[in-house]
Design a protein around this motif. Structure first.
Motif, PDB file in Angstrom:
ATOM      1  N   ASP A 153       0.846  -1.201   0.000  1.00 56.40           N
ATOM      2  CA  ASP A 153       0.000   0.000   0.000  1.00 56.40           C
ATOM      3  C   ASP A 153       0.885   1.257   0.000  1.00 56.40           C
ATOM      4  O   ASP A 153       0.745   2.155  -0.849  1.00 56.40           O
ATOM      5  CB  ASP A 153      -0.900  -0.071   1.242  1.00 56.40           C
TER       6      ASP A 153
ATOM      7  N   THR B 170      -2.701   3.903   3.069  1.00 55.60           N
ATOM      8  CA  THR B 170      -3.985   4.479   2.654  1.00 55.60           C
ATOM      9  C   THR B 170      -5.137   3.586   3.128  1.00 55.60           C
ATOM     10  O   THR B 170      -4.962   2.758   4.024  1.00 55.60           O
ATOM     11  CB  THR B 170      -4.013   4.701   1.126  1.00 55.60           C
ATOM     12  N   ASP B 171      -6.281   3.760   2.466  1.00 51.68           N
ATOM     13  CA  ASP B 171      -7.502   3.062   2.911  1.00 51.68           C
ATOM     14  C   ASP B 171      -7.379   1.537   2.906  1.00 51.68           C
ATOM     15  O   ASP B 171      -8.045   0.873   3.703  1.00 51.68           O
ATOM     16  CB  ASP B 171      -8.707   3.494   2.064  1.00 51.68           C
ATOM     17  N   ASP B 172      -6.555   0.991   2.025  1.00 56.71           N
ATOM     18  CA  ASP B 172      -6.428  -0.465   1.955  1.00 56.71           C
ATOM     19  C   ASP B 172      -6.019  -1.045   3.315  1.00 56.71           C
ATOM     20  O   ASP B 172      -6.603  -2.009   3.810  1.00 56.71           O
ATOM     21  CB  ASP B 172      -5.375  -0.847   0.900  1.00 56.71           C
TER      22      ASP B 172
ATOM     23  N   ASP C 297      -7.845   8.683   1.959  1.00 56.81           N
ATOM     24  CA  ASP C 297      -8.582   8.444   0.712  1.00 56.81           C
ATOM     25  C   ASP C 297      -9.718   7.477   0.986  1.00 56.81           C
ATOM     26  O   ASP C 297      -9.728   6.749   1.975  1.00 56.81           O
ATOM     27  CB  ASP C 297      -7.672   7.950  -0.421  1.00 56.81           C
TER      28      ASP C 297
ATOM     29  N   ASP D 167      -1.686   1.418  -5.290  1.00 56.02           N
ATOM     30  CA  ASP D 167      -1.677   1.153  -3.846  1.00 56.02           C
ATOM     31  C   ASP D 167      -2.459  -0.119  -3.536  1.00 56.02           C
ATOM     32  O   ASP D 167      -2.058  -0.911  -2.683  1.00 56.02           O
ATOM     33  CB  ASP D 167      -2.221   2.346  -3.033  1.00 56.02           C
ATOM     34  N   THR D 168      -3.549  -0.327  -4.270  1.00 54.53           N
ATOM     35  CA  THR D 168      -4.367  -1.523  -4.008  1.00 54.53           C
ATOM     36  C   THR D 168      -3.764  -2.775  -4.632  1.00 54.53           C
ATOM     37  O   THR D 168      -3.748  -3.833  -3.990  1.00 54.53           O
ATOM     38  CB  THR D 168      -5.812  -1.289  -4.479  1.00 54.53           C
TER      39      THR D 168
HETATM   40 MG    MG Z   1      -5.769   3.169  -1.218  1.00 52.71          MG
END
Ligand code: MG
Length: 316
Positions: A40, A78-80, A116, A267-268
């Motif tokens: 990520d 991040t969100d992951d 995010d 990132d994902t």
């Molecule tokens: Mg992300």
């Protein structure tokens, strides 16, 4: 073997790093969580760039430097990773995967203003606030990678469980935001792959029994044709890029460098590839420079949560 490891995990003192006495499946679970965070953080720098733009701006992207469109500090995730941690906390608090607990955890995560957030996640969490129903309406359009990127806590909490309970546990969390057959198929394939690697299975077998089975059930996922570059957030693009990188490389480092330099939703793809590569190659394979570069708080939370999820009582 699993039950022995489980008892060891519950009685073992909490440690930052896996020791020689830690059961192999726990060390692999820790590596999967750190791999998710590292992928990520590495991928976020080049998210939304094309492979050509990466080549021109950076060369080969191989260091955790932050930046990118989110202007992250080096080592930030991040969100992951943060949605995975939010889901994992809800599972530990409830002792199992629960749709309402997951929806409330995601809602609290969204209120804390994450760096995010995906459109489908936002839309369906806002709907949850109105309806109180922790299940989004079924929609073939909600086939983004937002549920697949956060499956690791389910894989760990349900390790050793029968496949049907793994599948229903995943749908409880996934359908909070993504109620789509393609998303479900991707999520479940990833969970079963992680669990196979935790159990020490050979990747040739895992590719045949999991990745190729996914393709035979949903041919849209076929990953043996054109090289998938610049993958979008569509879960099919994500899985193709991840499978191509993971099955064509032989180290944790090569897998992550290959996948993030494809650009797009890097990132994902980095997070998911990092999860698989961590689970398969193990802790010792993760480059020290990447482990050192990860935000300290995340580097502490991920292993601790991996151990706590694997130590939950099993309900066969
Ligand atoms: Mg992300």
């Amino acid at each position: 073997m699993f039950w022995t490891g489980d008892l060891i995990a519950r009685n073992a003192p909490v440690r930052r790093r896996a020791g020689p006495s830690e059961a192999p499946h726990i060390a692999r679970g820790v590596a999967a969580y750190l791999g998710l965070a590292i992928g990520d953080a590495l991928g976020a720098t080049v998210e939304f760039l094309t492979p050509n733009e990466i080549r021109h701006q950076i060369g080969l992207h191989s260091e955790i430097t932050g930046g990118g469109w989110l202007r992250l500090k080096a080592g930030k995730v991040t969100d992951d990773t943060t949605m995975s941690l939010a889901l994992g906390e809800s599972i530990i608090a409830r002792g199992c995967v629960d749709a309402l607990a997951a929806a409330e955890a995601f809602d609290a995560w969204m209120r804390a203003k994450p760096v995010d957030i995906g459109n489908t996640v936002r839309r369906n969490l806002i709907a949850f606030r109105t309806t109180g129903k922790p299940e989004a309406p079924a929609s073939e359009h909600d086939a983004g990678n937002g549920a697949a990127m956060r499956v690791l806590p389910v894989a760990l909490a349900c390790y050793g469980q029968p496949e049907n309970s793994v599948i229903s546990a995943n749908r409880a969390q996934a359908h909070v935001t993504h109620n789509s057959a393609l998303s479900d198929a991707a999520c479940e394939t990833l969970i079963l792959m992680v669990q196979d690697f935790l159990a020490g299975k050979d990747p040739v077998l895992v590719e045949r029994e999991r990745a190729q089975k996914l393709v035979s059930e949903f041919p849209v996922f076929a990953y043996d044709k054109r090289r998938r570059e610049n993958p979008s957030g569509y879960v099919v693009d994500t899985m193709q890029a991840v499978f191509q990188s993971f099955f064509a490389t032989e180290t944790f480092e090569d897998c992550l460098i290959d996948v993030v330099n494809r650009g797009g939703d890097a990132d994902t793809t980095g997070a998911i590839a990092g999860m698989l590569a961590g689970a398969y190659y193990g802790l010792d394979s993760i480059p020290k420079r990447w482990l050192k570069a990860i935000d300290e708080n995340i580097a502490t939370q991920c292993p601790a949560q991996a151990r706590a999820l694997l130590a939950l009582p099993r309900h066969p």
